[in-house]
Design a protein around this motif. Structure first.
Motif, PDB file in Angstrom:
ATOM      1  N   VAL A   7       0.840  -1.203   0.000  1.00 46.94           N
ATOM      2  CA  VAL A   7       0.000   0.000   0.000  1.00 46.94           C
ATOM      3  C   VAL A   7       0.873   1.251   0.000  1.00 46.94           C
ATOM      4  O   VAL A   7       0.596   2.220  -0.722  1.00 46.94           O
ATOM      5  N   ASP A   8       1.945   1.236   0.778  1.00 47.03           N
ATOM      6  CA  ASP A   8       2.863   2.377   0.791  1.00 47.03           C
ATOM      7  C   ASP A   8       3.524   2.581  -0.569  1.00 47.03           C
ATOM      8  O   ASP A   8       3.693   3.722  -1.020  1.00 47.03           O
ATOM      9  N   ALA A   9       3.884   1.498  -1.237  1.00 46.03           N
ATOM     10  CA  ALA A   9       4.523   1.616  -2.557  1.00 46.03           C
ATOM     11  C   ALA A   9       3.546   2.158  -3.586  1.00 46.03           C
ATOM     12  O   ALA A   9       3.905   3.035  -4.395  1.00 46.03           O
ATOM     13  N   VAL A  10       2.299   1.681  -3.558  1.00 44.95           N
ATOM     14  CA  VAL A  10       1.293   2.189  -4.495  1.00 44.95           C
ATOM     15  C   VAL A  10       1.001   3.658  -4.212  1.00 44.95           C
ATOM     16  O   VAL A  10       0.887   4.476  -5.140  1.00 44.95           O
ATOM     17  N   ALA A  11       0.903   4.020  -2.943  1.00 45.34           N
ATOM     18  CA  ALA A  11       0.672   5.418  -2.578  1.00 45.34           C
ATOM     19  C   ALA A  11       1.841   6.295  -3.018  1.00 45.34           C
ATOM     20  O   ALA A  11       1.637   7.419  -3.504  1.00 45.34           O
ATOM     21  N   LEU A  12       3.046   5.797  -2.882  1.00 45.83           N
ATOM     22  CA  LEU A  12       4.221   6.550  -3.312  1.00 45.83           C
ATOM     23  C   LEU A  12       4.199   6.791  -4.818  1.00 45.83           C
ATOM     24  O   LEU A  12       4.445   7.917  -5.280  1.00 45.83           O
ATOM     25  N   VAL A  13       3.874   5.757  -5.587  1.00 44.08           N
ATOM     26  CA  VAL A  13       3.806   5.905  -7.041  1.00 44.08           C
ATOM     27  C   VAL A  13       2.710   6.910  -7.413  1.00 44.08           C
ATOM     28  O   VAL A  13       2.921   7.792  -8.257  1.00 44.08           O
ATOM     29  N   CYS A  14       1.554   6.796  -6.779  1.00 45.47           N
ATOM     30  CA  CYS A  14       0.459   7.740  -7.061  1.00 45.47           C
ATOM     31  C   CYS A  14       0.872   9.166  -6.717  1.00 45.47           C
ATOM     32  O   CYS A  14       0.576  10.110  -7.462  1.00 45.47           O
ATOM     33  N   MET A  15       1.562   9.333  -5.593  1.00 50.96           N
ATOM     34  CA  MET A  15       1.954  10.671  -5.177  1.00 50.96           C
ATOM     35  C   MET A  15       3.001  11.277  -6.119  1.00 50.96           C
ATOM     36  O   MET A  15       2.904  12.447  -6.493  1.00 50.96           O
ATOM     37  N   VAL A  16       3.966  10.476  -6.518  1.00 51.54           N
ATOM     38  CA  VAL A  16       5.021  10.989  -7.401  1.00 51.54           C
ATOM     39  C   VAL A  16       4.447  11.327  -8.781  1.00 51.54           C
ATOM     40  O   VAL A  16       4.721  12.397  -9.334  1.00 51.54           O
ATOM     41  N   VAL A  17       3.631  10.427  -9.341  1.00 54.27           N
ATOM     42  CA  VAL A  17       3.050  10.689 -10.654  1.00 54.27           C
ATOM     43  C   VAL A  17       2.071  11.862 -10.581  1.00 54.27           C
ATOM     44  O   VAL A  17       2.041  12.716 -11.478  1.00 54.27           O
ATOM     45  N   GLY A  18       1.280  11.939  -9.511  1.00 54.95           N
ATOM     46  CA  GLY A  18       0.356  13.063  -9.342  1.00 54.95           C
ATOM     47  C   GLY A  18       1.084  14.392  -9.211  1.00 54.95           C
ATOM     48  O   GLY A  18       0.679  15.396  -9.790  1.00 54.95           O
ATOM     49  N   ALA A  19       2.167  14.397  -8.449  1.00 55.84           N
ATOM     50  CA  ALA A  19       2.962  15.618  -8.322  1.00 55.84           C
ATOM     51  C   ALA A  19       3.596  15.991  -9.659  1.00 55.84           C
ATOM     52  O   ALA A  19       3.661  17.182 -10.015  1.00 55.84           O
ATOM     53  N   PHE A  20       4.052  15.001 -10.414  1.00 55.26           N
ATOM     54  CA  PHE A  20       4.624  15.265 -11.735  1.00 55.26           C
ATOM     55  C   PHE A  20       3.575  15.856 -12.679  1.00 55.26           C
ATOM     56  O   PHE A  20       3.867  16.776 -13.433  1.00 55.26           O
ATOM     57  N   MET A  21       2.358  15.318 -12.637  1.00 58.18           N
ATOM     58  CA  MET A  21       1.289  15.853 -13.488  1.00 58.18           C
ATOM     59  C   MET A  21       0.959  17.301 -13.101  1.00 58.18           C
ATOM     60  O   MET A  21       0.734  18.146 -13.975  1.00 58.18           O
ATOM     61  N   SER A  22       0.924  17.583 -11.822  1.00 59.97           N
ATOM     62  CA  SER A  22       0.668  18.952 -11.379  1.00 59.97           C
ATOM     63  C   SER A  22       1.808  19.882 -11.777  1.00 59.97           C
ATOM     64  O   SER A  22       1.573  21.029 -12.170  1.00 59.97           O
TER      65      SER A  22
END
Length: 121
Positions: A7-22
């Motif tokens: 769950v932490d790894a999936v959250a990390l990927v979502c956070m990094v990709v989301g921050a990159f998109m922003s």
């Protein structure tokens, strides 16, 4: 590997990709040459980036009662961002604050001419 690690790894990927998109949306707002391109850059990746960041927040919080609140925040973004971009685009078109050479098809020309009597386009 435990469930929390996944769950932490999936959250990390979502956070990094989301921050990159922003970040991509912010760079597009600064770098693109005209208003319509900037509107596209400010709306498309920003909504998807927010979805990924909210998903990461929901995964990391572990609170099921937060999910409806986060879904509501994303739905409000889905409803308000396209409407505001549409209104800004129409205002820019009517006030001639865009580069007409970048328009591939001008479907609004006849509508504006009929509504306002503007024959200059």
């Amino acid at each position: 590997m435990s469930w929390h690690t996944v769950v932490d790894a999936v959250a990390l990927v979502c956070m990094v990709v989301g921050a990159f998109m922003s970040l991509a949306a912010a760079v597009g707002l600064v770098r693109f040459p005209d208003l319509l391109s900037r509107m596209h850059a400010g709306t498309k990746p920003q909504v998807f980036g927010l979805l990924l960041l909210l998903t990461a927040l929901a995964l990391e919080s572990g609170e099921p009662r937060m999910i409806p609140l986060l879904v509501l925040a994303w739905i409000f973004q889905l409803l308000t961002v396209p409407v505001s971009a549409h209104m800004v685009g129409r205002a820019a078109y009517r006030s001639k604050h865009l580069h007409e050479e970048n328009l591939v098809a001008d479907e609004l020309r006849d509508v504006v001419a009929r509504a306002g009597g503007d024959d200059s386009r």
